[in-house]
Design a protein around this motif. Structure first.
Motif, mmCIF file in Angstrom:
data_model
loop_
_atom_site.group_PDB
_atom_site.id
_atom_site.type_symbol
_atom_site.label_atom_id
_atom_site.label_comp_id
_atom_site.label_asym_id
_atom_site.label_seq_id
_atom_site.Cartn_x
_atom_site.Cartn_y
_atom_site.Cartn_z
ATOM 1 N N MET A 47 -1.784 1.736 -8.793
ATOM 2 C CA MET A 47 -0.539 1.210 -9.356
ATOM 3 C C MET A 47 -0.815 0.131 -10.402
ATOM 4 S SD MET A 47 2.426 2.382 -7.965
ATOM 5 C CE MET A 47 3.511 0.982 -8.133
ATOM 6 N N HIS A 48 -1.783 -0.727 -10.099
ATOM 7 C CA HIS A 48 -2.138 -1.818 -11.001
ATOM 8 C C HIS A 48 -3.657 -1.905 -11.109
ATOM 9 C CE1 HIS A 48 2.040 -2.911 -10.509
ATOM 10 N NE2 HIS A 48 1.856 -3.034 -9.208
ATOM 11 N N PHE A 179 4.318 -2.672 -0.538
ATOM 12 C CA PHE A 179 3.215 -3.596 -0.330
ATOM 13 C C PHE A 179 2.081 -3.208 -1.285
ATOM 14 C CE2 PHE A 179 5.562 -3.106 3.569
ATOM 15 C CZ PHE A 179 5.661 -4.384 4.100
ATOM 16 N N PHE A 180 1.597 -4.145 -2.079
ATOM 17 C CA PHE A 180 0.457 -3.799 -2.918
ATOM 18 C C PHE A 180 -0.703 -4.754 -2.643
ATOM 19 C CE2 PHE A 180 3.131 -6.441 -5.694
ATOM 20 C CZ PHE A 180 2.222 -7.335 -6.249
ATOM 21 N N MET A 217 -5.983 0.111 1.519
ATOM 22 C CA MET A 217 -5.819 0.219 0.072
ATOM 23 C C MET A 217 -6.902 -0.547 -0.663
ATOM 24 S SD MET A 217 -1.681 -0.233 -0.418
ATOM 25 C CE MET A 217 -1.541 -1.760 0.538
ATOM 26 N N ASN A 218 -7.207 -0.065 -1.858
ATOM 27 C CA ASN A 218 -8.044 -0.799 -2.786
ATOM 28 C C ASN A 218 -7.162 -1.712 -3.639
ATOM 29 O OD1 ASN A 218 -10.650 0.328 -2.150
ATOM 30 N ND2 ASN A 218 -9.981 2.224 -3.160
ATOM 31 N N PRO A 219 -7.747 -2.727 -4.270
ATOM 32 C CA PRO A 219 -6.931 -3.612 -5.124
ATOM 33 C C PRO A 219 -6.133 -2.816 -6.159
ATOM 34 C CG PRO A 219 -9.110 -4.548 -4.820
ATOM 35 C CD PRO A 219 -9.147 -3.164 -4.207
ATOM 36 N N GLY A 220 -4.835 -3.073 -6.204
ATOM 37 C CA GLY A 220 -3.961 -2.381 -7.150
ATOM 38 C C GLY A 220 -3.238 -1.189 -6.581
ATOM 39 N N ASP A 221 -3.636 -0.720 -5.392
ATOM 40 C CA ASP A 221 -2.910 0.379 -4.735
ATOM 41 C C ASP A 221 -1.600 -0.139 -4.148
ATOM 42 O OD1 ASP A 221 -5.063 1.965 -5.324
ATOM 43 O OD2 ASP A 221 -5.828 2.084 -3.277
ATOM 44 N N GLY A 222 -0.627 0.755 -4.003
ATOM 45 C CA GLY A 222 0.660 0.380 -3.444
ATOM 46 C C GLY A 222 1.071 1.265 -2.284
#
Length: 324
Positions: A47-48, A179-180, A217-222
Motif C-alpha cells: 500500500m505504501h 491497519f497498516f 505484514m511487511n512495512p507499507g502493507d495494509g
C-alpha cells in the motif's frame, strides 16, 4: 459463500472458517470487496513504500515516546499510543485522509443513498463516510493479549447471526477498519489477530482465541477489516522487537465519531488540508442536512471562499438518484 456454524463457538474448527486472502496493491476494488464479504478481512500488500513508512516513523516517534503508561485492561501496560494522529502528523493525514483505496472501500460498505418525500417531490440524499479514529500503536514485549472485541459496539451495533453477507453492503456495518504496518508485523511481535467470518456472527456468540488469524505484514502493507469482526492486538513475545502500526477506522457520515476530530485536529491544520481531506475528516453535510453550521455546509467554516450563495442544503443532484 454460506457458512453454517455449530451452536457453540468452542465447537468451531479453524479449518471451518473462510480463507483470508492477500492481494497486491492495484487489485480491483470489487475483488477486495468480495473478499471482505467472505472473510471479513483482507491484506493488501505494498500500500505504501517502506521509505514513506520510515519517514512516518520519524515523524511520530516523539509523540509515541511522550505517551504515559496505560492504566486499564484494554491495552497492555507496554503499549504506547498517539491518538487523533491526522492532527499531529502530516504524513499520517496523507496516507489516511488522502488514501483513495481506503475511501473507495469505505464507500462500498458505509455510504448510503436514500430518497424521501419533500412535498410532492422525491428528493435524494447521500451520506458519505467520515474518519472515525486514527491511532498509532507501539507494542513492546509484553505478556498479555488485548481482549478480542468488536469496535462497532461504540455505535451500539446489535448484530444478528447470518449465513451470508447481505447483497446490500451498506446494511450491516457501522465501521471499516484499516491497519497498516509502519514496521514489520509478525505473530511473535504482536500482530493484530482477528476471527475470519466473525462479521457474520450475532451479538450473543462469544469470540475465542483458538480461531484467531494473525495479520502479518511487511512495512507499507495494509489490513482491511469490517467493523463487525472480532479482533485485538496480540502479546509481543519477542525480546526486543517493537510492533508499530497505525489503526484507522471510518464510519457512516451520520454517526458520531469515536475520536472527536473537530477538537483533536487543530483548526489551522484542518484549514491547510485539501478540501477532499477536510470532508473525509467530517467537515461535510450528511445529506440532506445532518451536520450543518448556520444552515450551511460546514466546509464553509474552513474555507468561506467556497460559498456560492445562501440556499437550501439539498445537493444539485437532489432530484436525481445517486449511483454508489
Amino acid at each position: 459463500m454460506t457458512v453454517s456454524l455449530p451452536p457453540r463457538t468452542a465447537d468451531i474448527k479453524p479449518e471451518d472458517l473462510p480463507e483470508v486472502k492477500r492481494f497486491p496493491f492495484g487489485t480491483p476494488v470489487r475483488e477486495l470487496v468480495k473478499a471482505l464479504t467472505v472473510a471479513g478481512g483482507v491484506i493488501v500488500e505494498g500500500m505504501h513504500s517502506p521509505e514513506l513508512m520510515k519517514e512516518l516513523e520519524a515523524e511520530i516517534r516523539p509523540l509515541i515516546s511522550n505517551d504515559s503508561d496505560w492504566d486499564g485492561g484494554f491495552f497492555p501496560t507496554e503499549t504506547r499510543r498517539c491518538s487523533v494522529l491526522v492532527g499531529k502528523s502530516r504524513i499520517a493525514a496523507q496516507v489516511t485522509l488522502g488514501d483513495d483505496l481506503l475511501w473507495e472501500l469505505s464507500d462500498a460498505f458505509l455510504a448510503e443513498v436514500n430518497w424521501y418525500w419533500y412535498g410532492d417531490m422525491k428528493q435524494w440524499g447521500k451520506s458519505s463516510p467520515q474518519l472515525n479514529t486514527c491511532i498509532a500503536f507501539s507494542v513492546n514485549p509484553c505478556k498479555e493479549d488485548q481482549p478480542l472485541h468488536r469496535d462497532d459496539h461504540c455505535h451500539h451495533n446489535n448484530l444478528k447471526e447470518i449465513d451470508t453477507y447481505p447483497e446490500d453492503l451498506q446494511e450491516r456495518e457501522t465501521l471499516l477498519g484499516y491497519f497498516f504496518a509502519v514496521k514489520k508485523t509478525t505473530k511473535e511481535n504482536g500482530a493484530t489477530r482477528f476471527i475470519p467470518g466473525s462479521h457474520l456472527w450475532g451479538k450473543d456468540r462469544e469470540p475465542s482465541d483458538h480461531l484467531a488469524y494473525y495479520a502479518e505484514m511487511n512495512p507499507g502493507d495494509g489490513f482491511f477489516m469490517l467493523g463487525s469482526c472480532y479482533h485485538g492486538g496480540s502479546k509481543n513475545t519477542t525480546k526486543d522487537e517493537e510492533r508499530l502500526v497505525v489503526g484507522v477506522f471510518t464510519t457512516k457520515g451520520y454517526y458520531r465519531q469515536e475520536e472527536n476530530q473537530y477538537l483533536g485536529v487543530p483548526m489551522e491544520m484542518a484549514k491547510s488540508f485539501p478540501t477532499k481531506w477536510q470532508k473525509r475528516l467530517g467537515y461535510a453535510i450528511s445529506e440532506p442536512w445532518c451536520g450543518h453550521v448556520d444552515s450551511a455546509d460546514p466546509i464553509l467554516f474552513l474555507d468561506p471562499s467556497l460559498d456560492d450563495g445562501n440556499k437550501d442544503l439539498f445537493s444539485k443532484e437532489a432530484l436525481t438518484p445517486y449511483r454508489l
